[in-house]
Scaffold this motif. Structure first.
Motif, PDB file in Angstrom:
ATOM      1  N   SER A  65     -13.750  -7.908   0.659  1.00  0.00           N
ATOM      2  CA  SER A  65     -14.138  -8.752   1.785  1.00  0.00           C
ATOM      3  C   SER A  65     -14.098  -7.945   3.071  1.00  0.00           C
ATOM      4  O   SER A  65     -13.341  -6.961   3.173  1.00  0.00           O
ATOM      5  N   PRO A  66     -14.881  -8.340   4.088  1.00  0.00           N
ATOM      6  CA  PRO A  66     -14.780  -7.687   5.393  1.00  0.00           C
ATOM      7  C   PRO A  66     -13.381  -7.818   5.990  1.00  0.00           C
ATOM      8  O   PRO A  66     -12.910  -6.906   6.677  1.00  0.00           O
ATOM      9  N   SER A  67     -12.713  -8.939   5.726  1.00  0.00           N
ATOM     10  CA  SER A  67     -11.344  -9.107   6.222  1.00  0.00           C
ATOM     11  C   SER A  67     -10.414  -8.066   5.608  1.00  0.00           C
ATOM     12  O   SER A  67      -9.500  -7.560   6.266  1.00  0.00           O
ATOM     13  N   GLY A  68     -10.640  -7.742   4.344  1.00  0.00           N
ATOM     14  CA  GLY A  68      -9.846  -6.711   3.691  1.00  0.00           C
ATOM     15  C   GLY A  68     -10.026  -5.363   4.365  1.00  0.00           C
ATOM     16  O   GLY A  68      -9.067  -4.584   4.506  1.00  0.00           O
ATOM     17  N   VAL A  69     -11.255  -5.083   4.787  1.00  0.00           N
ATOM     18  CA  VAL A  69     -11.523  -3.842   5.526  1.00  0.00           C
ATOM     19  C   VAL A  69     -10.731  -3.847   6.831  1.00  0.00           C
ATOM     20  O   VAL A  69     -10.071  -2.864   7.184  1.00  0.00           O
ATOM     21  N   LYS A  70     -10.778  -4.946   7.527  1.00  0.00           N
ATOM     22  CA  LYS A  70     -10.087  -5.076   8.817  1.00  0.00           C
ATOM     23  C   LYS A  70      -8.586  -4.871   8.678  1.00  0.00           C
ATOM     24  O   LYS A  70      -7.961  -4.171   9.488  1.00  0.00           O
ATOM     25  N   PHE A  71      -7.998  -5.446   7.642  1.00  0.00           N
ATOM     26  CA  PHE A  71      -6.547  -5.432   7.515  1.00  0.00           C
ATOM     27  C   PHE A  71      -5.989  -4.187   6.816  1.00  0.00           C
ATOM     28  O   PHE A  71      -4.808  -3.869   6.973  1.00  0.00           O
ATOM     29  N   CYS A  72      -6.813  -3.492   6.020  1.00  0.00           N
ATOM     30  CA  CYS A  72      -6.283  -2.419   5.156  1.00  0.00           C
ATOM     31  C   CYS A  72      -6.716  -1.005   5.514  1.00  0.00           C
ATOM     32  O   CYS A  72      -5.987  -0.049   5.234  1.00  0.00           O
ATOM     33  N   LEU A  73      -7.901  -0.865   6.082  1.00  0.00           N
ATOM     34  CA  LEU A  73      -8.469   0.476   6.213  1.00  0.00           C
ATOM     35  C   LEU A  73      -7.574   1.405   7.014  1.00  0.00           C
ATOM     36  O   LEU A  73      -7.370   2.567   6.643  1.00  0.00           O
ATOM     37  N   GLY A  74      -7.021   0.928   8.114  1.00  0.00           N
ATOM     38  CA  GLY A  74      -6.154   1.771   8.938  1.00  0.00           C
ATOM     39  C   GLY A  74      -4.945   2.270   8.176  1.00  0.00           C
ATOM     40  O   GLY A  74      -4.563   3.450   8.283  1.00  0.00           O
ATOM     41  N   HIS A  75      -4.327   1.388   7.387  1.00  0.00           N
ATOM     42  CA  HIS A  75      -3.168   1.791   6.585  1.00  0.00           C
ATOM     43  C   HIS A  75      -3.566   2.848   5.556  1.00  0.00           C
ATOM     44  O   HIS A  75      -2.832   3.827   5.333  1.00  0.00           O
ATOM     45  N   ILE A  76      -4.718   2.654   4.924  1.00  0.00           N
ATOM     46  CA  ILE A  76      -5.176   3.591   3.897  1.00  0.00           C
ATOM     47  C   ILE A  76      -5.468   4.957   4.503  1.00  0.00           C
ATOM     48  O   ILE A  76      -5.131   6.005   3.928  1.00  0.00           O
ATOM     49  N   GLN A  77      -6.091   4.965   5.674  1.00  0.00           N
ATOM     50  CA  GLN A  77      -6.384   6.242   6.333  1.00  0.00           C
ATOM     51  C   GLN A  77      -5.099   6.995   6.664  1.00  0.00           C
ATOM     52  O   GLN A  77      -5.018   8.215   6.476  1.00  0.00           O
ATOM     53  N   ALA A  78      -4.080   6.277   7.116  1.00  0.00           N
ATOM     54  CA  ALA A  78      -2.803   6.919   7.456  1.00  0.00           C
ATOM     55  C   ALA A  78      -2.096   7.455   6.216  1.00  0.00           C
ATOM     56  O   ALA A  78      -1.531   8.552   6.235  1.00  0.00           O
ATOM     57  N   LEU A  88       0.826  -1.203   0.000  1.00  0.00           N
ATOM     58  CA  LEU A  88       0.000   0.000   0.000  1.00  0.00           C
ATOM     59  C   LEU A  88       0.866   1.261   0.000  1.00  0.00           C
ATOM     60  O   LEU A  88       0.598   2.215  -0.729  1.00  0.00           O
ATOM     61  N   ARG A  89       1.925   1.257   0.807  1.00  0.00           N
ATOM     62  CA  ARG A  89       2.811   2.417   0.865  1.00  0.00           C
ATOM     63  C   ARG A  89       3.446   2.676  -0.496  1.00  0.00           C
ATOM     64  O   ARG A  89       3.488   3.816  -0.966  1.00  0.00           O
TER      65      ARG A  89
END
Length: 301
Positions: A237-250, A220-221
């Motif tokens: 997938s919901p798992s994708g939300v769990k694992f990625c959203l925080g990184h994307i927001q940052a 992502l970086r």
């Protein structure tokens, strides 16, 4: 006033009104070209297509509509209980049919059959016995894999577990032999709950576990460094939300408000909404065509 002679990707400066310099005009054109390019960038948080041959169908379909789509895998999978799965597959007489709601579950069956003696048993007798029973699936990718093992999928256009459950209830009588449901460790209870309420028996077996892809943060970086802020990001997938959203927001910072967030289906959309994310597009069905049309519409708003 600017008239003829302007073109994106170059700096023709004919017919300029007084006071507009060549450098300023070039800057305006370049900024316009950059803005136009960024509007068409689409980030897809998914693995490449399950069938390794040829381009990913989502990237291909989005490309036809002018998008510059990129894939980033967000999940890794570990298969479990394969011996137990094979033991159940060898007893088709105990079941009324099969349910697959993800490609990974079908891949577990394929792994079971990878050994020569097991594959021989499948070809000689087991496949024919399962062919006489319904095999219910969600999505075209899952249906394709089911076809590859010689079975005929039903319900691929249902789109989600709720609609598939309704289809099953319309075709299976209460009290019938249980349906075998190979699934992941993280699964929604919607389908089992609906079938249970209708007295339709189902036997679940966890055959894979989902974990965060080890390279997701770095991937992502690198994407944001090289491509900038995309116009849209699609979760699969919901798992994708769990694992990625925080990184994307940052990584997005204040620019996150300019991103259109999309979901491949209602379950994933619910996961995004639960995290406070506004979902601009939910694919009508989990297909490349429906997602592409949904993103196109969302970006025009």
């Amino acid at each position: 006033m600017l008239t003829h002679g302007l073109r994106s990707g170059g700096c023709s400066t004919r017919a300029l009104s007084p006071g507009v310099t060549n450098n300023l005009l070039c800057s305006l054109l370049e900024a316009f070209a950059d803005l136009r390019a960024n509007k068409m960038k689409a980030l897809l948080l998914k693995d490449p297509k399950d069938n390794e041959l040829g381009p990913d169908p989502y990237v291909e379909e989005l490309g036809l509509l002018g998008f510059e789509a990129a894939l980033i895998p967000v999940l890794s999978f570990e298969f479990v209980s394969l011996q137990s799965l094979f033991e159940k597959i060898t007893c088709p007489e105990d079941y009324g049919g099969l349910i697959f709601t993800s490609p990974r579950a079908v891949e577990a069956v394929k792994l079971c059959l990878a050994e020569n003696d097991k594959n021989e048993a499948w070809i000689k007798s087991l496949k024919e016995k399962w062919q006489s029973k319904p095999v219910y699936v969600v999505g075209k990718a899952t249906a394709l894999l089911v076809s590859e093992i010689g079975l005929v999928p039903q319900g691929e256009d249902s789109g989600n577990a709720e609609k598939l459950a309704a289809l099953i209830c319309s075709r299976i009588s209460p009290g019938s032999s249980p349906l075998l449901f190979p699934c992941g460790y993280i699964k929604r209870e919607v389908l089992p709950k609906i079938l249970r309420e209708k007295s339709i028996s189902m036997e679940s077996l966890v055959v894979y576990q989902t974990a965060q892809h080890p390279a997701i943060k770095e991937s992502l970086r690198n994407y944001f460094l090289q491509a900038g802020i995309p116009a849209s990001i699609t979760f699969f997938s919901p798992s994708g939300v769990k694992f990625c959203l925080g990184h994307i927001q940052a990584l997005s910072g204040d620019s996150i408000n300019h991103i259109k967030f999309a979901a491949i289906g209602p379950t994933t959309a619910e996961a995004l909404t639960a995290e406070g994310v506004r979902v601009s597009c939910t694919a009508k069905n989990p297909t490349p065509q429906d997602l592409a049309m949904g993103l196109k519409s969302a970006l025009q708003q």
